[in-house]
Design a protein around this motif. Structure first.
Motif, short mmCIF file in Angstrom:
data_model
loop_
_atom_site.label_atom_id
_atom_site.label_comp_id
_atom_site.label_asym_id
_atom_site.label_seq_id
_atom_site.Cartn_x
_atom_site.Cartn_y
_atom_site.Cartn_z
N LEU A 66 -4.06 9.73 -5.82
CA LEU A 66 -3.86 11.18 -5.86
C LEU A 66 -3.27 11.51 -7.23
O LEU A 66 -2.24 10.97 -7.60
CB LEU A 66 -2.93 11.63 -4.74
CG LEU A 66 -2.72 13.13 -4.59
CD1 LEU A 66 -4.02 13.81 -4.17
CD2 LEU A 66 -1.62 13.42 -3.59
N TYR A 105 -0.26 -1.35 -4.93
CA TYR A 105 1.01 -0.71 -5.28
C TYR A 105 1.75 -1.48 -6.37
O TYR A 105 2.66 -0.94 -6.99
CB TYR A 105 1.91 -0.57 -4.04
CG TYR A 105 1.39 0.44 -3.07
CD1 TYR A 105 1.80 1.76 -3.12
CD2 TYR A 105 0.46 0.09 -2.10
CE1 TYR A 105 1.32 2.70 -2.23
CE2 TYR A 105 -0.04 1.02 -1.20
CZ TYR A 105 0.39 2.31 -1.27
OH TYR A 105 -0.11 3.24 -0.40
N ASN A 156 -10.99 7.85 -7.40
CA ASN A 156 -11.14 6.43 -7.11
C ASN A 156 -11.19 5.71 -8.46
O ASN A 156 -12.14 5.86 -9.21
CB ASN A 156 -12.41 6.19 -6.31
CG ASN A 156 -12.43 4.83 -5.69
OD1 ASN A 156 -11.59 3.99 -5.96
ND2 ASN A 156 -13.43 4.61 -4.85
N LEU A 170 -8.06 13.78 -5.40
CA LEU A 170 -8.14 12.36 -5.07
C LEU A 170 -9.25 11.74 -5.90
O LEU A 170 -10.39 12.22 -5.88
CB LEU A 170 -8.42 12.20 -3.58
CG LEU A 170 -8.34 10.80 -3.02
CD1 LEU A 170 -6.94 10.23 -3.16
CD2 LEU A 170 -8.75 10.79 -1.57
N MET A 182 -2.99 5.98 -2.64
CA MET A 182 -3.40 6.26 -1.26
C MET A 182 -4.06 5.05 -0.59
O MET A 182 -4.72 5.18 0.42
CB MET A 182 -4.39 7.44 -1.25
CG MET A 182 -3.87 8.69 -1.91
SD MET A 182 -2.49 9.42 -1.07
CE MET A 182 -3.31 10.11 0.35
N SER A 183 -3.88 3.87 -1.15
CA SER A 183 -4.51 2.65 -0.66
C SER A 183 -3.72 2.03 0.49
O SER A 183 -2.51 2.22 0.61
CB SER A 183 -4.62 1.64 -1.80
OG SER A 183 -5.13 0.42 -1.33
N SER A 184 -4.41 1.27 1.32
CA SER A 184 -3.75 0.52 2.39
C SER A 184 -3.50 -0.93 1.99
O SER A 184 -2.93 -1.69 2.76
CB SER A 184 -4.58 0.59 3.67
OG SER A 184 -5.86 0.01 3.44
N ARG A 189 0.51 9.66 -6.33
CA ARG A 189 0.74 8.58 -5.37
C ARG A 189 -0.52 7.75 -5.19
O ARG A 189 -1.63 8.21 -5.44
CB ARG A 189 1.22 9.13 -4.03
CG ARG A 189 0.19 9.98 -3.31
CD ARG A 189 0.72 10.69 -2.11
NE ARG A 189 1.08 9.75 -1.08
CZ ARG A 189 1.44 10.11 0.14
NH1 ARG A 189 1.51 11.38 0.46
NH2 ARG A 189 1.73 9.21 1.04
#
Length: 72
Positions: free
Chosen positions: A34, A56, A27, A25, A49-51, A47
Protein backbone atom coordinates in the motif's frame (compact mmCIF):
# COMPACT_ATOMS: atom_id res chain seq x y z
CA UNK A 1 -5.93 17.36 27.42
CA UNK A 2 -6.94 13.75 28.00
CA UNK A 3 -10.26 12.46 26.75
CA UNK A 4 -11.71 9.37 28.38
CA UNK A 5 -14.61 7.91 26.43
CA UNK A 6 -16.21 4.59 25.59
CA UNK A 7 -16.82 5.83 22.04
CA UNK A 8 -14.38 4.61 19.33
CA UNK A 9 -11.76 7.08 18.15
CA UNK A 10 -13.26 7.08 14.64
CA UNK A 11 -16.49 8.61 15.95
CA UNK A 12 -14.75 11.29 17.98
CA UNK A 13 -12.04 12.13 15.44
CA UNK A 14 -13.31 11.29 11.94
CA UNK A 15 -10.55 10.36 9.47
CA UNK A 16 -9.59 12.74 6.69
CA UNK A 17 -10.89 11.10 3.49
CA UNK A 18 -8.44 13.04 1.27
CA UNK A 19 -5.54 11.09 2.75
CA UNK A 20 -7.09 7.78 1.69
CA UNK A 21 -7.81 8.92 -1.87
CA UNK A 22 -4.07 9.20 -2.58
CA UNK A 23 -3.40 5.61 -1.51
CA UNK A 24 -3.25 2.68 -3.90
CA UNK A 25 -2.25 -0.96 -3.78
CA UNK A 26 0.66 -1.94 -6.02
CA UNK A 27 2.46 -5.21 -6.62
CA UNK A 28 6.25 -4.79 -6.46
CA UNK A 29 8.44 -7.86 -7.00
CA UNK A 30 5.44 -10.04 -6.21
CA UNK A 31 4.74 -8.29 -2.88
CA UNK A 32 1.48 -6.33 -2.42
CA UNK A 33 2.26 -2.89 -0.95
CA UNK A 34 0.00 0.00 0.00
CA UNK A 35 1.59 3.28 -1.13
CA UNK A 36 0.65 6.93 -0.81
CA UNK A 37 1.26 9.31 -3.73
CA UNK A 38 3.14 12.51 -2.88
CA UNK A 39 3.71 13.75 -6.43
CA UNK A 40 3.10 12.20 -9.86
CA UNK A 41 5.38 9.15 -9.96
CA UNK A 42 6.67 9.68 -6.40
CA UNK A 43 5.21 7.40 -3.73
CA UNK A 44 6.09 6.24 -0.25
CA UNK A 45 5.31 2.91 1.41
CA UNK A 46 2.44 2.98 3.91
CA UNK A 47 2.30 -0.73 4.72
CA UNK A 48 3.10 -4.20 3.43
CA UNK A 49 -0.05 -6.19 2.70
CA UNK A 50 1.63 -9.61 2.32
CA UNK A 51 0.95 -12.71 4.39
CA UNK A 52 4.56 -13.88 4.00
CA UNK A 53 6.68 -12.89 7.04
CA UNK A 54 9.83 -12.73 4.88
CA UNK A 55 8.37 -9.79 2.92
CA UNK A 56 8.35 -7.66 6.08
CA UNK A 57 12.12 -8.11 6.46
CA UNK A 58 12.95 -6.62 3.05
CA UNK A 59 14.35 -3.09 3.52
CA UNK A 60 12.94 -1.71 0.27
CA UNK A 61 9.38 -2.28 1.58
CA UNK A 62 9.92 -0.56 4.93
CA UNK A 63 7.10 1.93 5.66
CA UNK A 64 8.23 5.43 4.78
CA UNK A 65 10.60 4.35 1.97
CA UNK A 66 10.22 6.28 -1.27
CA UNK A 67 9.33 4.49 -4.50
CA UNK A 68 9.39 5.95 -8.01
CA UNK A 69 6.75 4.50 -10.34
CA UNK A 70 6.02 5.27 -13.98
CA UNK A 71 3.35 7.94 -14.42
CA UNK A 72 0.01 6.51 -15.60
Amino acid sequence: MTLYSIMPDELIYPPNEEDYQKQKLINMSGVPILVNEQAPGEHYVVRVMSSDPQDYLCEQFTPGCRITLPID
